[in-house]
Design a protein around this motif. Structure first.
Motif, PDB file in Angstrom:
ATOM      1  N   PRO A 174       0.833  -1.214   0.000  1.00 21.99           N
ATOM      2  CA  PRO A 174       0.000   0.000   0.000  1.00 21.99           C
ATOM      3  C   PRO A 174       0.867   1.263   0.000  1.00 21.99           C
ATOM      4  O   PRO A 174       1.825   1.377   0.752  1.00 21.99           O
ATOM      5  N   GLY A 175       0.505   2.207  -0.871  1.00 20.85           N
ATOM      6  CA  GLY A 175       1.234   3.474  -0.952  1.00 20.85           C
ATOM      7  C   GLY A 175       2.496   3.422  -1.786  1.00 20.85           C
ATOM      8  O   GLY A 175       3.216   4.413  -1.870  1.00 20.85           O
ATOM      9  N   GLU A 176       2.781   2.273  -2.443  1.00 20.03           N
ATOM     10  CA  GLU A 176       4.016   2.127  -3.202  1.00 20.03           C
ATOM     11  C   GLU A 176       3.741   2.062  -4.699  1.00 20.03           C
ATOM     12  O   GLU A 176       2.663   1.672  -5.143  1.00 20.03           O
ATOM     13  N   ALA A 177       4.753   2.420  -5.466  1.00 19.87           N
ATOM     14  CA  ALA A 177       4.659   2.359  -6.922  1.00 19.87           C
ATOM     15  C   ALA A 177       6.066   2.381  -7.492  1.00 19.87           C
ATOM     16  O   ALA A 177       7.029   2.774  -6.817  1.00 19.87           O
ATOM     17  N   VAL A 178       6.175   1.942  -8.736  1.00 16.39           N
ATOM     18  CA  VAL A 178       7.444   2.042  -9.440  1.00 16.39           C
ATOM     19  C   VAL A 178       7.140   2.231 -10.922  1.00 16.39           C
ATOM     20  O   VAL A 178       6.197   1.639 -11.461  1.00 16.39           O
ATOM     21  N   MET A 179       7.924   3.094 -11.551  1.00 14.85           N
ATOM     22  CA  MET A 179       7.823   3.292 -12.989  1.00 14.85           C
ATOM     23  C   MET A 179       9.175   2.951 -13.606  1.00 14.85           C
ATOM     24  O   MET A 179      10.206   3.459 -13.168  1.00 14.85           O
ATOM     25  N   PHE A 180       9.165   2.108 -14.622  1.00 12.82           N
ATOM     26  CA  PHE A 180      10.381   1.724 -15.326  1.00 12.82           C
ATOM     27  C   PHE A 180      10.413   2.485 -16.648  1.00 12.82           C
ATOM     28  O   PHE A 180       9.544   2.286 -17.503  1.00 12.82           O
ATOM     29  N   MET A 181      11.390   3.345 -16.792  1.00 14.96           N
ATOM     30  CA  MET A 181      11.512   4.138 -18.015  1.00 14.96           C
ATOM     31  C   MET A 181      12.600   3.552 -18.892  1.00 14.96           C
ATOM     32  O   MET A 181      13.733   3.358 -18.460  1.00 14.96           O
ATOM     33  N   GLY A 182      12.255   3.272 -20.130  1.00 16.66           N
ATOM     34  CA  GLY A 182      13.195   2.694 -21.074  1.00 16.66           C
ATOM     35  C   GLY A 182      13.991   3.740 -21.826  1.00 16.66           C
ATOM     36  O   GLY A 182      13.883   4.937 -21.573  1.00 16.66           O
ATOM     37  N   PRO A 183      14.777   3.294 -22.823  1.00 18.11           N
ATOM     38  CA  PRO A 183      15.632   4.218 -23.571  1.00 18.11           C
ATOM     39  C   PRO A 183      14.847   4.987 -24.626  1.00 18.11           C
ATOM     40  O   PRO A 183      13.731   4.602 -24.999  1.00 18.11           O
ATOM     41  N   TYR A 184      15.444   6.038 -25.134  1.00  5.19           N
ATOM     42  CA  TYR A 184      14.887   6.767 -26.277  1.00  5.19           C
ATOM     43  C   TYR A 184      15.084   5.916 -27.519  1.00  5.19           C
ATOM     44  O   TYR A 184      16.194   5.483 -27.822  1.00  5.19           O
ATOM     45  N   LEU A 185      13.998   5.662 -28.256  1.00  7.71           N
ATOM     46  CA  LEU A 185      14.050   4.826 -29.454  1.00  7.71           C
ATOM     47  C   LEU A 185      13.545   5.621 -30.647  1.00  7.71           C
ATOM     48  O   LEU A 185      12.481   6.248 -30.577  1.00  7.71           O
ATOM     49  N   SER A 186      14.299   5.629 -31.716  1.00  7.25           N
ATOM     50  CA  SER A 186      13.969   6.438 -32.879  1.00  7.25           C
ATOM     51  C   SER A 186      13.366   5.579 -33.981  1.00  7.25           C
ATOM     52  O   SER A 186      13.989   4.630 -34.461  1.00  7.25           O
ATOM     53  N   LEU A 187      12.143   5.910 -34.372  1.00  6.22           N
ATOM     54  CA  LEU A 187      11.460   5.245 -35.475  1.00  6.22           C
ATOM     55  C   LEU A 187      11.558   6.096 -36.736  1.00  6.22           C
ATOM     56  O   LEU A 187      11.782   7.308 -36.664  1.00  6.22           O
ATOM     57  N   GLU A 188      11.368   5.470 -37.888  1.00  8.79           N
ATOM     58  CA  GLU A 188      11.354   6.226 -39.128  1.00  8.79           C
ATOM     59  C   GLU A 188      10.115   7.116 -39.170  1.00  8.79           C
ATOM     60  O   GLU A 188       9.089   6.807 -38.553  1.00  8.79           O
ATOM     61  N   PRO A 189      10.182   8.241 -39.892  1.00  4.82           N
ATOM     62  CA  PRO A 189       9.045   9.168 -39.933  1.00  4.82           C
ATOM     63  C   PRO A 189       7.750   8.485 -40.357  1.00  4.82           C
ATOM     64  O   PRO A 189       7.715   7.731 -41.341  1.00  4.82           O
ATOM     65  N   GLY A 190       6.701   8.732 -39.597  1.00  3.14           N
ATOM     66  CA  GLY A 190       5.387   8.213 -39.927  1.00  3.14           C
ATOM     67  C   GLY A 190       5.156   6.760 -39.610  1.00  3.14           C
ATOM     68  O   GLY A 190       4.075   6.233 -39.903  1.00  3.14           O
ATOM     69  N   VAL A 191       6.136   6.091 -38.998  1.00  5.80           N
ATOM     70  CA  VAL A 191       6.009   4.664 -38.712  1.00  5.80           C
ATOM     71  C   VAL A 191       5.587   4.469 -37.257  1.00  5.80           C
ATOM     72  O   VAL A 191       6.299   4.897 -36.347  1.00  5.80           O
ATOM     73  N   PRO A 192       4.443   3.822 -37.002  1.00  8.41           N
ATOM     74  CA  PRO A 192       4.060   3.541 -35.609  1.00  8.41           C
ATOM     75  C   PRO A 192       4.872   2.368 -35.065  1.00  8.41           C
ATOM     76  O   PRO A 192       5.522   1.631 -35.814  1.00  8.41           O
ATOM     77  N   GLY A 193       4.811   2.201 -33.775  1.00 11.41           N
ATOM     78  CA  GLY A 193       5.505   1.103 -33.127  1.00 11.41           C
ATOM     79  C   GLY A 193       4.548   0.268 -32.301  1.00 11.41           C
ATOM     80  O   GLY A 193       3.613   0.796 -31.683  1.00 11.41           O
ATOM     81  N   LEU A 194       4.760  -1.045 -32.315  1.00  6.28           N
ATOM     82  CA  LEU A 194       3.991  -1.960 -31.484  1.00  6.28           C
ATOM     83  C   LEU A 194       4.814  -2.273 -30.236  1.00  6.28           C
ATOM     84  O   LEU A 194       5.917  -2.804 -30.329  1.00  6.28           O
ATOM     85  N   LEU A 195       4.294  -1.913 -29.062  1.00  3.87           N
ATOM     86  CA  LEU A 195       4.947  -2.207 -27.793  1.00  3.87           C
ATOM     87  C   LEU A 195       4.235  -3.395 -27.154  1.00  3.87           C
ATOM     88  O   LEU A 195       2.993  -3.415 -27.079  1.00  3.87           O
ATOM     89  N   ARG A 196       5.009  -4.388 -26.684  1.00  5.11           N
ATOM     90  CA  ARG A 196       4.421  -5.572 -26.057  1.00  5.11           C
ATOM     91  C   ARG A 196       5.250  -5.963 -24.842  1.00  5.11           C
ATOM     92  O   ARG A 196       6.477  -5.826 -24.832  1.00  5.11           O
ATOM     93  N   VAL A 197       4.564  -6.459 -23.817  1.00  2.79           N
ATOM     94  CA  VAL A 197       5.246  -6.989 -22.646  1.00  2.79           C
ATOM     95  C   VAL A 197       4.355  -8.049 -22.022  1.00  2.79           C
ATOM     96  O   VAL A 197       3.115  -7.967 -22.105  1.00  2.79           O
ATOM     97  N   ASN A 198       4.954  -9.048 -21.426  1.00  2.00           N
ATOM     98  CA  ASN A 198       4.217 -10.134 -20.782  1.00  2.00           C
ATOM     99  C   ASN A 198       4.134  -9.883 -19.280  1.00  2.00           C
ATOM    100  O   ASN A 198       5.141  -9.529 -18.655  1.00  2.00           O
ATOM    101  N   VAL A 199       2.956 -10.068 -18.713  1.00  6.73           N
ATOM    102  CA  VAL A 199       2.694  -9.668 -17.328  1.00  6.73           C
ATOM    103  C   VAL A 199       1.970 -10.781 -16.585  1.00  6.73           C
ATOM    104  O   VAL A 199       1.123 -11.481 -17.147  1.00  6.73           O
ATOM    105  N   ARG A 200       2.293 -10.904 -15.306  1.00  2.00           N
ATOM    106  CA  ARG A 200       1.593 -11.831 -14.406  1.00  2.00           C
ATOM    107  C   ARG A 200       1.529 -11.182 -13.029  1.00  2.00           C
ATOM    108  O   ARG A 200       2.389 -10.356 -12.674  1.00  2.00           O
TER     109      ARG A 200
END
Length: 613
Positions: free
Chosen positions: A491-517
């Motif tokens: 209770p009262g705790e949290a954590v945020m994991f910030m990743g690196p800066y990633l550069s995509l080509e102009p106009g290209v979206p990115g699919l982000l995926r992670v597995n969670v349990r």
């Protein structure tokens, strides 16, 4: 040195661990002295502080032996030497700002001359020697060259080159000088000291602090972005190889040796959070996979660092620290592979505003976000100098008028490389290769290029997190190998994991995926992406409650098209108000996959088939 503050507070809970497959780092000495800048010549270590120039014998590398010192009236900002003549620059707009000291008797160094390097009272930033020529980096005015005469005095400037930004370092390699500034890296032809010529200027998107050269590799302490590596096998055309995020704080100095990069980072003190500085180490044997291998979490700034003959000397505010690390001779490993393709520059703008809070639940103990205060680097009260009979403070005159000082050529900006044309895919369901993956096999979170911090809300406290064994039952194919990132949320705790800066080509979206349990409900789990320009754009996938992940792995997915083409991935776990006890959250196998035009994305990639919430 350029300090930039603002948008976020990072907190890394890491301990000093040995490098995988490499020698263990060991702290061997710590001396309680004022230390801000270092210089080594053979068996002699010079330490510049706010009160004194100190001289140490390091014939025993692990145990610096104090020989003697010389009192100063201002912080020493740079040191160089020509044999037994030591030249020290002072952080002062008053006379003098350059001292010439005879250190032939190291137990009793004596002042020879005091000098002023210019008429406008600019700050002297850096000193470097080549033979008897002394290179002087003078604030935002010029690179100057003065010659040490037969009396070991500096009486006139024999050459100069105007600059248009604050000079931070000068490193000399043959007939070229590499000059770092707040805005660029310059290559200067110094083959004729009376006629300095700008060969190339590389405009950068963060401040370059100090530089280091090892063979054909140049590294820049690249402000808050980290460390940027260049290939200088063609010294007139440095080619960017890679940029590696190092820490939450500004990188002030780097030193390269045996394919290790040693970085000194700044300590930031804020109202509700102290961001520790200290020594960091990168392994760049494989330039395609440069990674962090060591954090020395220190509640003070590391201002300067030199790696020398298997030891690392670190100037840390009020101490000189010595570490044992790396081979004494050549590192017995293969030559690093430099990528042959033209690298795409990583444009990481300095953040200017705070992204929104990702989680919506209110913490158990609420709080008001305090204002961000701009930290002030620590200062020390200088010790008054010992009175000496010295020559009058005479400004160094420029060279005679019959030898004109050339004006600087107009700097040229390096154009951005042409982006390749996307070829439509004929795929019928195969995803492109991932741009970035993190398997969370560790041992450090930094190896995965993520950092752990409190979310954008000081009402939370940091949740415990580590890389280690995680459950492998009730897992779909590819969910986990039994080792990943685990978080214990109370209770009262949290954590945020910030990743690196990633550069995509102009106009290209990115699919982000992670597995969670998870092991239960009551926790808000988020997968999110920030736009790399930090303009406030954010996209997120936040299920209502962690109970959807209870007892079995599921895949979270998010498609994001960044306005700036730069993406920073985020993983987060935060306690809901109704959390009654600790809940474990497990993350594994994060990936970001570019989706260029023509690619067909199978439904399974987005979690169809019962493997996503």
């Amino acid at each position: 040195m350029k300090f930039r503050y603002g948008w976020i507070a990072f907190l890394i809970c890491l301990t000093a661990l040995s490098a995988l497959g490499q020698s263990r780092i060991e702290s061997v000495a710590s001396l309680d002295v004022s230390a801000g800048v270092l210089w080594i010549d053979g068996d002699t270590l010079y330490v510049g502080g706010s009160d004194k120039l100190r001289i140490y014998d390091i014939s025993n590398r692990a145990s610096p032996s104090y020989q003697g010192g010389f009192n100063v009236t201002s912080n020493i900002v740079s040191i160089t030497n020509v044999g037994n003549v030591v030249i020290a620059g002072l952080d002062s707009r008053e006379d003098p700002n350059l001292l010439i000291v005879d250190a032939s008797d190291r137990t009793n160094p004596t002042l020879l001359f005091e000098r002023r390097t210019d008429q406008e009272r600019k700050i002297l930033q850096v000193l470097r020697a080549q033979g008897r020529n002394i290179f002087i980096g003078l604030d935002d005015v010029a690179i100057q060259i003065a010659e040490l005469d037969e009396n070991n005095d500096i009486k006139q400037i024999i050459g100069s080159l105007e600059v248009f930004s604050i000079i931070t370092d000068i490193r000399i390699a043959g007939s070229r000088a590499f000059v770092s500034t707040w805005d660029s890296i310059m290559v200067v032809d110094i083959s004729d000291p009376t006629d300095l010529r700008l060969v190339k200027e590389i405009i950068t998107d963060d401040a370059n602090n100090r530089l280091s050269i090892d063979g054909t590799i140049l590294a820049s302490a690249f402000g808050y972005t980290g460390v940027r590596f260049y290939d200088i096998s063609n010294p007139d055309n440095p080619t960017e190889i890679n940029t590696v995020y190092v820490d939450q704080n500004e990188v002030l100095s780097v030193s390269l040796r045996q394919k290790f990069c040693y970085a000194a980072t700044y300590f930031t003190k804020m109202d509700y959070l102290d961001l520790n500085g200290g020594l960091r180490i990168l392994d760049y044997e494989n330039l395609n996979n440069i990674h962090n291998i060591y954090y020395n979490d220190d509640p003070r700034s590391a201002w300067d660092v030199i790696a020398y003959d298997g030891y690392v000397y670190v100037a840390e505010d009020v101490s000189l620290s010595v570490f044992r690390h790396g081979p004494l001779g050549e590192r017995p490993t293969a030559t690093p592979i430099i990528p042959t393709n033209t690298p795409t520059p990583t444009h990481t703008p300095t953040p200017t505003n705070t992204p929104p809070l990702l989680v919506t639940p209110t913490p158990t103990e609420g709080g008001v976000v305090p204002p961000t205060n701009t930290p002030v680097p620590p200062t020390s009260t200088p010790v008054p100098p010992t009175p000496t009979n010295t020559p009058t403070n005479t400004p160094i005159p420029a060279q005679p008028t019959n030898t004109p000082i050339p004006s600087a050529p107009t700097p040229t900006h390096t154009p951005a490389p042409v982006q390749p044309t996307n070829t439509p895919s004929t795929s019928t369901g195969e995803l492109p290769a991932a741009l970035f993956t993190a398997d969370f096999d560790g041992p450090l979170l930094a190896h995965e290029q993520f950092v752990a911090q409190v979310p954008f809300n000081p009402g939370f406290i940091l949740a415990q997190n580590e890389i280690g064994s995680i459950p492998s039952d009730n897992a779909f194919d590819g969910a986990t190998n039994g080792r990943g990132l685990s978080v214990t949320v109370n209770p009262g705790e949290a954590v945020m994991f910030m990743g690196p800066y990633l550069s995509l080509e102009p106009g290209v979206p990115g699919l982000l995926r992670v597995n969670v349990r998870s092991t239960g409900g009551g926790v808000s789990v988020a997968l999110a992406a920030l736009d790399g320009s930090f303009d406030g754009s954010v996209s997120s996938n936040i299920p209502a409650d962690s109970m959807v992940f209870n007892g079995a792995y599921k895949r979270m997915a998010l498609v994001y098209k960044a306005p700036s083409n730069g993406v920073i991935p985020i993983l987060q776990a935060a306690a809901n108000v109704n959390l009654s006890g600790p809940v474990m959250i497990y993350f594994d196998n994060f990936e970001l996959i570019p989706l260029p035009p023509g690619v067909c994305v199978p439904a399974e990639a987005l979690g169809a088939g019962g493997i996503a919430p």
